[in-house]
Design an enzyme around this catalytic site. Structure first.
Site, PDB file in Angstrom:
ATOM      1  CD  GLU A 110      -6.435   5.298   1.352  1.00 60.35           C
ATOM      2  OE1 GLU A 110      -7.440   5.447   0.411  1.00 60.35           O
ATOM      3  OE2 GLU A 110      -5.741   4.218   1.267  1.00 60.35           O
ATOM      4  CG  ASP A 116      -3.435   0.069  -2.872  1.00 56.80           C
ATOM      5  OD1 ASP A 116      -3.850   0.067  -4.038  1.00 56.80           O
ATOM      6  OD2 ASP A 116      -3.988   0.528  -2.040  1.00 56.80           O
ATOM      7  CE  LYS A 162      -2.095   1.681  -7.267  1.00 48.40           C
ATOM      8  NZ  LYS A 162      -3.490   1.813  -6.712  1.00 48.40           N
ATOM      9  CG  ASP A 193       0.017   7.831  -9.703  1.00 48.71           C
ATOM     10  OD1 ASP A 193      -0.657   8.274  -8.844  1.00 48.71           O
ATOM     11  OD2 ASP A 193       1.115   6.989  -9.210  1.00 48.71           O
ATOM     12  CG  HIS A 194      -6.035   8.552  -8.780  1.00 46.71           C
ATOM     13  ND1 HIS A 194      -5.344   7.352  -8.140  1.00 46.71           N
ATOM     14  CD2 HIS A 194      -6.722   9.325  -7.435  1.00 46.71           C
ATOM     15  CE1 HIS A 194      -6.076   7.285  -6.816  1.00 46.71           C
ATOM     16  NE2 HIS A 194      -6.559   8.374  -6.496  1.00 46.71           N
ATOM     17  CG  HIS A 219      -1.063   6.840  -5.652  1.00 52.37           C
ATOM     18  ND1 HIS A 219      -1.164   6.579  -6.632  1.00 52.37           N
ATOM     19  CD2 HIS A 219      -1.856   5.801  -4.788  1.00 52.37           C
ATOM     20  CE1 HIS A 219      -2.140   6.191  -7.117  1.00 52.37           C
ATOM     21  NE2 HIS A 219      -2.760   5.462  -6.175  1.00 52.37           N
ATOM     22  CE  LYS A 265      -5.632  12.276  -4.989  1.00 56.03           C
ATOM     23  NZ  LYS A 265      -6.995  12.005  -4.649  1.00 56.03           N
ATOM     24  CE  LYS A 285      -6.473   0.645   1.136  1.00 58.54           C
ATOM     25  NZ  LYS A 285      -6.782   1.901   0.763  1.00 58.54           N
TER      26      LYS A 285
HETATM   27  C1  BG6 Z   1      -5.827   3.784  -5.148  1.00 61.60           C
HETATM   28  C2  BG6 Z   1      -5.686   2.785  -4.216  1.00 61.60           C
HETATM   29  O1  BG6 Z   1      -4.949   4.094  -6.026  1.00 61.60           O
HETATM   30  O2  BG6 Z   1      -5.701   5.084  -4.251  1.00 61.60           O
HETATM   31  C3  BG6 Z   1      -6.509   2.549  -3.094  1.00 61.60           C
HETATM   32  O3  BG6 Z   1      -5.773   1.630  -4.922  1.00 61.60           O
HETATM   33  C4  BG6 Z   1      -6.584   4.152  -2.226  1.00 61.60           C
HETATM   34  O4  BG6 Z   1      -6.306   1.746  -2.182  1.00 61.60           O
HETATM   35  C5  BG6 Z   1      -6.873   5.170  -3.514  1.00 61.60           C
HETATM   36  O5  BG6 Z   1      -7.707   3.994  -1.486  1.00 61.60           O
HETATM   37  C6  BG6 Z   1      -6.606   6.411  -2.760  1.00 61.60           C
HETATM   38  O6  BG6 Z   1      -6.845   7.326  -3.563  1.00 61.60           O
HETATM   39  P1  BG6 Z   1      -7.602   8.695  -2.954  1.00 61.60           P
HETATM   40  O7  BG6 Z   1      -7.853   9.590  -4.061  1.00 61.60           O
HETATM   41  O8  BG6 Z   1      -9.020   8.443  -2.631  1.00 61.60           O
HETATM   42  O9  BG6 Z   1      -6.900   9.354  -1.980  1.00 61.60           O
END
Ligand code: BG6
Length: 424
Positions: free
Chosen positions: A149, A168, A81, A110-111, A173, A115, A273
């Site tokens: 974050e 982002d 993404k 979309d990681h 997400h 999770k 962030k």
């Molecule tokens: C990413 C974003 O897809 O996900 C980042 O581009 C973000 O900006 C990150 O920090 C957050 O992923 P995780 O798994 O660290 O919470």
């Protein structure tokens, strides 16, 4: 590892050169023959999204997108993404890719969805009989989805200056978390049945009231501050960031779903962030008791029940409820029942990317975005992004916040939540 590492090959080339792509195709054919791999290939594009369509075309032109019949010799393309920049570019990108790849060859990653705690939302909701009857507007007062974050933009200014928090985190997400929290039960745990229900959620999102954005959207940008006792720079001081950048690094949004289950229930979506703590969670706030029989003897309000799905770093599920405080005086106290994913579990745990990549190898797209979902998500986000990026008062819409806090005070006001942070 020794055996595996011995099989790793490295091949250099330019991703916009047909000649280089032909060389790559030749090299892959030679490797197929040498190792008898059967011609299976995964192309993982860890490139700027702007070159996805060009690479897709070259893979097509050199025959690398083609698959052999009967599932032998498959070719899969993994895309990170953001999938394009807006709805129009997402449609255009797909048009190029679908000329060479079928939808089941495309893995839009979309990681977040991979999770463990996010996958588990569906198990929690649909493998238990006791929650789902309450999971609707009759019992739920509001839902908050928060991904906070502590990290800043770090070395990714080139990308982030184009994306901002809305592209982002929200278009992908956060909307995935929303769909999994709000979707109807799919008829079976099948890639298309599950993704059909997600798309229905995106399509039920009430269009944003663009003439009244302030009531439902707060954007922010981090300034200097402290994270874990260490001073950190403001966003515009980060390397590679335009010193007068108006890119948001924080957003809080109030959205509604126009369907029978959720009519009138606000969903608060929050992400930023450089916030105070790294935490992602979904808070389901239930309604107050309809009538308090304790109203004559208790001075304080009875806190509503909350169900909190902790996504990270705490991987937990909490349910808060009221009990009697021991002693002679009548007094209530909130307590919580807690489940911790890792406690009493000693088996292997897959990192989100391990799970996603494993699913690419297995050819299981359930956890990946389907094109209709991508388009529905952009269709919702586009007008909001446009209204923020193209408005005359862009600078005044962007509220500054100090790093290490919970975002701009305007966001806390928008949440209008007397119980924010009362999670026992
Ligand atoms: C990413 C974003 O897809 O996900 C980042 O581009 C973000 O900006 C990150 O920090 C957050 O992923 P995780 O798994 O660290 O919470």
């Amino acid at each position: 590892w020794e055996d595996f590492a011995g099989l790793i090959e490295y091949h250099t080339g330019s991703y916009d050169s047909l000649t280089d792509m032909r060389r790559l195709a030749g090299r892959l054919r030679a490797l197929d023959e040498a190792h008898q791999t059967g011609g299976n290939r995964i192309f993982y594009l860890a490139t700027p999204p702007s070159v996805y369509s060009h690479i897709g075309e070259l893979l097509g032109a050199t025959g690398l997108a083609a698959e052999k019949p009967h599932g032998r010799g498959w070719s899969r393309l993994v895309l990170e993404k953001p999938f394009a920049h807006d709805l129009a570019s997402a449609i255009a990108l797909n048009r190029v890719l679908e000329a060479h790849f079928k939808e089941d060859q495309l893995f839009r990653i979309d990681h977040y969805v991979a999770k463990e705690t996010v996958q588990s939302i569906l198990m929690f909701r649909f493998a238990n009989a006791i929650f789902e009857p309450l999971w609707n507007r009759r019992y739920i007062d509001r839902v908050s989805i928060m991904a906070a974050e502590t990290v800043g933009v770090e070395h990714r200014a080139g990308y982030y200056e184009q994306a901002g928090v809305l592209r982002d985190m929200f278009q992908n997400h956060i909307l995935q978390l929303l769909s999994m929290s709000a979707m109807e039960p799919p008829s079976c745990f099948d890639q298309d049945r599950v993704r059909d229900e997600k798309v229905k959620v995106f399509r039920s999102l009430r269009p944003f009231p663009l003439d009244n954005l302030d009531d439902c959207l707060v954007l922010g940008q981090y300034g200097r501050g402290e994270i874990s006792g260490q001073p950190v720079p403001g966003y515009v001081e980060e390397p590679g960031v335009d010193p007068v950048s108006q890119i948001p690094t924080f957003a809080a949004m109030k959205v509604y779903l126009d369907n029978w289950r959720w009519e009138g229930v606000p969903f608060y979506l929050i992400s930023g962030k450089r916030l105070s703590t790294r935490v992602t969670k979904i808070i389901i706030r239930f309604k107050h008791v309809p009538h308090s029989m304790f109203r004559h003897v208790l001075s304080e309000d009875i806190l509503p029940n909350q169900l909190i799905l902790g996504i990270q770093p705490e991987e937990t599920i909490h349910l808060t409820f009221q009990t009697k405080t021991p002693g002679a005086r009548l007094c209530l106290r909130s307590v919580r029942m807690e489940f911790d994913y890792s406690r009493h579990y000693t088996g292997p745990v897959l990192d989100a990317y391990e799970k996603a990549l494993l699913d690419v190898m297995l050819g299981d797209p359930l956890l990946f975005w389907r094109q209709d979902g991508v388009e529905a998500a952009w269709a919702f986000m586009d007008p909001i992004i446009d209204a923020c990026e193209k408005c005359s008062n862009r600078a005044s819409r962007l509220k500054p916040y100090q790093s290490g806090t919970w975002g701009p005070p305007e966001a806390i006001r928008m949440l209008q939540d007397p119980y924010w942070g009362t999670e026992v």
